[in-house]
Design a protein around this motif. Structure first.
Motif, PDB file in Angstrom:
ATOM      1  N   ASN B 261       0.917  -1.243  -0.136  1.00  0.00           N
ATOM      2  CA  ASN B 261       0.213  -0.007   0.220  1.00  0.00           C
ATOM      3  C   ASN B 261       0.887   1.263   0.183  1.00  0.00           C
ATOM      4  OD1 ASN B 261      -2.704  -1.260   0.093  1.00  0.00           O
ATOM      5  ND2 ASN B 261      -2.935  -0.974   2.252  1.00  0.00           N
ATOM      6  N   VAL B 262       2.231   1.339   0.465  1.00  0.00           N
ATOM      7  CA  VAL B 262       2.580   2.766   0.680  1.00  0.00           C
ATOM      8  C   VAL B 262       3.183   2.746  -0.592  1.00  0.00           C
ATOM      9  CG1 VAL B 262       4.455   3.298   2.022  1.00  0.00           C
ATOM     10  CG2 VAL B 262       3.240   2.316   3.364  1.00  0.00           C
ATOM     11  N   GLY B 263       4.102   1.987  -1.292  1.00  0.00           N
ATOM     12  CA  GLY B 263       4.469   1.449  -2.726  1.00  0.00           C
ATOM     13  C   GLY B 263       3.965   2.414  -3.504  1.00  0.00           C
ATOM     14  N   VAL B 264       2.775   1.973  -2.954  1.00  0.00           N
ATOM     15  CA  VAL B 264       0.829   2.638  -4.015  1.00  0.00           C
ATOM     16  C   VAL B 264       0.628   3.813  -4.257  1.00  0.00           C
ATOM     17  CG1 VAL B 264      -1.140   1.821  -5.254  1.00  0.00           C
ATOM     18  CG2 VAL B 264       0.521  -0.266  -4.875  1.00  0.00           C
ATOM     19  N   ILE B 265       0.451   4.292  -2.870  1.00  0.00           N
ATOM     20  CA  ILE B 265      -0.075   6.314  -2.485  1.00  0.00           C
ATOM     21  C   ILE B 265       1.628   6.505  -3.104  1.00  0.00           C
ATOM     22  CG2 ILE B 265       0.381   7.035  -0.276  1.00  0.00           C
ATOM     23  CD1 ILE B 265      -0.479   5.154   0.952  1.00  0.00           C
ATOM     24  N   LEU B 266       2.505   5.910  -2.844  1.00  0.00           N
ATOM     25  CA  LEU B 266       3.369   7.313  -3.210  1.00  0.00           C
ATOM     26  C   LEU B 266       3.474   6.638  -4.860  1.00  0.00           C
ATOM     27  CD1 LEU B 266       6.580   6.007  -1.278  1.00  0.00           C
ATOM     28  CD2 LEU B 266       5.483   7.969  -1.318  1.00  0.00           C
ATOM     29  N   ALA B 267       3.476   6.024  -5.793  1.00  0.00           N
ATOM     30  CA  ALA B 267       3.326   6.207  -6.237  1.00  0.00           C
ATOM     31  C   ALA B 267       2.141   6.854  -7.187  1.00  0.00           C
ATOM     32  CB  ALA B 267       2.981   4.431  -8.001  1.00  0.00           C
ATOM     33  N   ALA B 268       0.981   6.774  -6.569  1.00  0.00           N
ATOM     34  CA  ALA B 268      -0.047   7.929  -7.078  1.00  0.00           C
ATOM     35  C   ALA B 268      -0.187   9.542  -7.104  1.00  0.00           C
ATOM     36  CB  ALA B 268      -1.699   7.189  -6.416  1.00  0.00           C
ATOM     37  N   ILE B 269       1.205   9.315  -5.588  1.00  0.00           N
ATOM     38  CA  ILE B 269       1.215  11.251  -5.668  1.00  0.00           C
ATOM     39  C   ILE B 269       2.334  11.323  -7.114  1.00  0.00           C
ATOM     40  CG2 ILE B 269       2.136  12.688  -3.933  1.00  0.00           C
ATOM     41  CD1 ILE B 269       1.455  10.794  -1.979  1.00  0.00           C
ATOM     42  N   LEU B 270       2.726  10.580  -7.104  1.00  0.00           N
ATOM     43  CA  LEU B 270       4.679  10.876  -7.531  1.00  0.00           C
ATOM     44  C   LEU B 270       3.570  11.285  -9.372  1.00  0.00           C
ATOM     45  CD1 LEU B 270       7.657  11.082  -7.540  1.00  0.00           C
ATOM     46  CD2 LEU B 270       7.269   8.691  -9.532  1.00  0.00           C
ATOM     47  N   LEU B 271       2.578  10.071  -9.721  1.00  0.00           N
ATOM     48  CA  LEU B 271       2.150  10.112 -11.381  1.00  0.00           C
ATOM     49  C   LEU B 271       1.165  11.177 -11.770  1.00  0.00           C
ATOM     50  CD1 LEU B 271       2.287   6.390 -12.429  1.00  0.00           C
ATOM     51  CD2 LEU B 271       4.030   8.258 -12.328  1.00  0.00           C
ATOM     52  N   THR B 272       0.827  11.814 -10.388  1.00  0.00           N
ATOM     53  CA  THR B 272      -0.430  12.086 -10.565  1.00  0.00           C
ATOM     54  C   THR B 272       0.190  13.672 -10.550  1.00  0.00           C
ATOM     55  OG1 THR B 272      -1.918  11.727  -8.983  1.00  0.00           O
ATOM     56  CG2 THR B 272      -2.697  13.199 -10.243  1.00  0.00           C
ATOM     57  N   VAL B 273       1.649  14.211 -10.012  1.00  0.00           N
ATOM     58  CA  VAL B 273       2.006  15.369  -9.320  1.00  0.00           C
ATOM     59  C   VAL B 273       2.834  15.371 -10.912  1.00  0.00           C
ATOM     60  CG1 VAL B 273       3.652  16.728  -8.323  1.00  0.00           C
ATOM     61  CG2 VAL B 273       1.848  15.527  -7.062  1.00  0.00           C
ATOM     62  N   LEU B 274       3.730  14.462 -11.172  1.00  0.00           N
ATOM     63  CA  LEU B 274       4.498  14.462 -12.170  1.00  0.00           C
ATOM     64  C   LEU B 274       4.025  15.090 -13.650  1.00  0.00           C
ATOM     65  CD1 LEU B 274       7.953  13.450 -12.351  1.00  0.00           C
ATOM     66  CD2 LEU B 274       6.717  11.259 -13.567  1.00  0.00           C
ATOM     67  N   PRO B 275       3.350  15.082 -14.259  1.00  0.00           N
ATOM     68  CA  PRO B 275       3.134  15.141 -15.221  1.00  0.00           C
ATOM     69  C   PRO B 275       2.038  17.087 -15.129  1.00  0.00           C
ATOM     70  CG  PRO B 275       1.422  13.131 -14.716  1.00  0.00           C
ATOM     71  CD  PRO B 275       1.848  13.474 -13.725  1.00  0.00           C
ATOM     72  N   GLU B 276       2.500  17.377 -14.156  1.00  0.00           N
ATOM     73  CA  GLU B 276       1.716  18.670 -13.606  1.00  0.00           C
ATOM     74  C   GLU B 276       3.196  20.045 -14.296  1.00  0.00           C
ATOM     75  OE1 GLU B 276      -0.872  19.988 -13.243  1.00  0.00           O
ATOM     76  OE2 GLU B 276      -1.880  18.241 -13.720  1.00  0.00           O
ATOM     77  N   TYR B 277       4.156  18.458 -13.243  1.00  0.00           N
ATOM     78  CA  TYR B 277       5.158  19.305 -13.070  1.00  0.00           C
ATOM     79  C   TYR B 277       6.079  19.713 -14.915  1.00  0.00           C
ATOM     80  CZ  TYR B 277       6.323  20.692  -8.438  1.00  0.00           C
ATOM     81  OH  TYR B 277       5.221  20.654  -7.394  1.00  0.00           O
ATOM     82  N   LEU B 278       5.355  18.382 -15.653  1.00  0.00           N
ATOM     83  CA  LEU B 278       6.241  18.481 -16.994  1.00  0.00           C
ATOM     84  C   LEU B 278       5.669  19.570 -18.048  1.00  0.00           C
ATOM     85  CD1 LEU B 278       7.230  14.370 -16.934  1.00  0.00           C
ATOM     86  CD2 LEU B 278       8.585  16.167 -16.782  1.00  0.00           C
ATOM     87  N   ARG B 279       4.536  20.069 -17.128  1.00  0.00           N
ATOM     88  CA  ARG B 279       3.805  20.790 -18.609  1.00  0.00           C
ATOM     89  C   ARG B 279       5.158  21.636 -19.504  1.00  0.00           C
ATOM     90  NH1 ARG B 279      -1.694  20.683 -18.600  1.00  0.00           N
ATOM     91  NH2 ARG B 279      -2.709  19.257 -16.713  1.00  0.00           N
ATOM     92  N   ALA B 280       5.869  21.961 -18.323  1.00  0.00           N
ATOM     93  CA  ALA B 280       7.384  22.228 -19.093  1.00  0.00           C
ATOM     94  C   ALA B 280       7.735  22.526 -19.973  1.00  0.00           C
ATOM     95  CB  ALA B 280       7.771  23.482 -17.723  1.00  0.00           C
TER      96      ALA B 280
END
Lengths: 258, 321
Positions: B261-280
């Motif tokens: 579960n911990v890993g999946v939560i981390l992945a969920a956060i990263l894969l939601t936030v990452l595309p936003e940062y990559l907008r640049a």
């Protein structure tokens, strides 16, 4: 006084796979606290017998009963809950669970609460969990596995894995324990220990054992009664000493005298 | 008592955030809400795919069922329900009718999960994946051909009920339910079924029952997440619940670590936030995203859970010194 019901009774059981009759008209029964061995050359149908007793296959003809209750059309987990537990020829543990959790998983049939109680985590849940944990540790203590309780089960040496599988079967509180070639792949010292272990289990847990085994030393060392199967037919039944000298058994294993 | 207290703390924290959310940057709040919804989806899928080991590709389908149920309710009877529960709102400062609609969406999805589960759980591995994939597509096609659900255009003008509290509260609740279900004597059954079904049966565990439980719980939370998403974006259309949505969620679960579960939560956060940062990076966004995924899988094939446990053991060693 009426005769107590046998723990396992097979009446004229036949099973066919296509044109091959794997087991034909097999009848035997196992009473309370008996140590019975089932032997026979390769392909005699020993594992098949195990599989239809535990509900993996259904016999085409005949009846299997336990304590007078027919096992017909019961699923493997229902049969386990009726008090017939088994181990496997090739060890089947739960590799991603620890030694402790492997045994704990087998306490399912004795849990009173279901999913809701697990989610609520009230007082009764914690009491039951504590009770289960204590019983698991007791079992592990008896079999000398308490040191490795929190290690992953796959990291255990071979002999200990075999022992753990037996512990897991015992955790379901069986009346009959089916052991499928428990001595396979063991060295002579381990085999001697296994003989002691099985005799100890029968005594301590007051159950019956049906043992399928190739190793004659183990079978003769443990069993009070032996059933010999050849080509799916029961060819002999009796005490170890009489079985050893039975000409039919000798013939099945060694062939004809020229 | 500990996990329940933790859940309560999280709920209170979410409520506190909600009160101050008007002072926060609305872009950041939007991302946090998205993260919450993704956690609900990924952790509930982790119960099915990770802990119980049943490869399901139908999560977007369950999501669609929940989203459409919840959105229809709040658009058709939302205002009446608001009046009925209106007396509570000033006290709790929460939209109770929305909560009930979310539960309705979840329950409908759970029923769908049960209906899909019963016949298809006789199948294993790839075959189960194909059936659940088919289920998702069936839902999508049904929606396209149902005028009252907006057809291919979808539903628009859905009231914006989803806020930071509902999103994070349901994320916390999902993590609690999945965690509590698995970490108990009862819950060892899910993992036993994952590891070896034949051995599980031989120890008195009914595999079908555990698989169906996993599907029903997983589908329930997918439905709730669908409802949350619908009231966040304020419009839904059948295309967003396609097969790619399910794949995205499976990627999160695998990247996080199956059954962790911990890993999946981390992945969920990263894969939601990452595309936003990559907008640049604009047009290179998808390439960068994919390259990062490949890199991550190469560096830690067992998922983020591996990194996490590495950090934990390192920390323990430091403490001993």
């Amino acid at each position: 006084m009426t005769q107590p019901q046998p723990i396992l009774q097979l009446e004229e059981c036949t099973i066919r796979f296509g044109g091959l009759t794997a087991v034909s008209k097999l009848s035997f029964s196992i009473g309370s606290r008996e140590l019975v061995g089932l032997i026979g050359p390769n392909g005699a149908g020993k594992t098949t017998v195990f599989n239809f007793v535990t509900g993996v296959y259904q016999p085409c003809e005949g009846r299997v009963t336990s304590m007078g209750i027919p096992l017909h059309r019961k699923k493997p987990h229902q049969i386990t809950r009726m008090g017939i537990a088994r181990t496997f020829q090739n060890i089947r543990l739960f590799p991603s669970l620890s030694v402790f959790d492997n045994v704990r998983a087998a306490f399912q049939r004795r849990l009173k609460g279901g999913l809701l109680r697990t989610l609520w985590r009230g007082k009764s849940f914690h009491e039951e969990e504590a009770k289960v944990a204590a019983e698991v540790m007791d079992l592990l203590n008896i079999f000398g596995l308490e040191q490795v309780a929190h290690q992953p089960s796959k990291s255990l040496p071979y002999g200990a894995q075999r022992r753990l599988e037996i512990v897991r079967a015992l955790a379901t509180k069986p009346r009959l324990l089916l052991l499928d070639e428990p001595a396979a792949g063991m060295n002579p010292t381990e085999k001697t220990e296994l003989i002691k272990l099985i005799r100890f289990i029968e005594d301590r847990f007051e159950l019956s054992v049906l043992l399928v085994e190739h190793d004659m030393k183990v079978v003769m060392g443990i069993c009070e009664r032996i059933l010999v199967l050849d080509h799916g037919v029961l060819i002999a039944e009796g005490k170890p000493e009489t079985i050893k000298c039975d000409p039919k058994v000798v013939e099945a294993y060694l062939g004809h005298k020229c | 008592m500990k996990p329940k207290l933790l859940l309560l703390t999280f709920l209170l924290a979410a409520f506190g955030l909600q009160i101050f959310s008007s002072r926060l940057d609305s872009y950041v709040v939007g991302i946090v809400i998205k993260v919450g919804i993704t956690i609900v989806l990924a952790v509930s899928l982790n119960l099915i795919n990770g802990h119980t080991g049943q490869f399901s590709l139908g999560h977007a389908g369950f999501m669609a069922v929940g989203a459409y149920t919840c959105a229809s309710f709040s658009m058709k009877i939302g205002s009446q329900a608001n009046d009925a529960f209106g007396f509570l709102s000033p006290v709790l400062r929460l939209n109770i009718s929305f909560f009930i609609f979310l539960l309705a969406g979840g329950l409908t999805a759970a029923i769908a999960g049960l209906l899909v589960g019963l016949p298809s759980l006789r199948l294993k591995g790839d075959y189960l994946a194909i059936v659940t994939l088919g289920f998702g597509e069936i839902i999508r096609v049904i929606v396209i051909n149902t005028p009252s659900l907006g057809g291919a255009l979808g539903l628009t003008n859905i009231p914006a009920h989803t806020n930071i509290f509902w999103s994070l509260a349901f994320a916390a609740l999902t993590v609690y339910v999945v965690g509590a279900a698995v970490h108990s004597t009862y819950g060892r059954g899910f993992i036993a079924v994952h590891d070896d079904e034949i051995a599980a049966e031989a120890t008195g565990i009914n595999p079908t029952r555990f698989k169906i439980r996993a599907f029903v719980i997983g589908a329930f939370f997918a439905g709730v997440a669908g409802g949350l998403g619908a009231h966040f974006d304020q419009n839904i259309n059948p295309e967003e619940f396609g097969f790619m949505r399910s794949i995205e969620l499976v990627v999160i679960v695998i990247l996080g670590g199956m059954g962790k579960n911990v890993g999946v939560i981390l992945a969920a956060i990263l894969l939601t936030v990452l595309p936003e940062y990559l907008r640049a990076f604009n047009e290179y966004r998808n390439i960068t995203y994919s390259a990062l995924l490949i890199l991550l899988m190469l560096l830690c094939p067992q998922g983020f859970a591996q990194i996490w446990s590495g950090i934990l053991t390192g920390f323990k060693k430091l403490c001993k010194k």
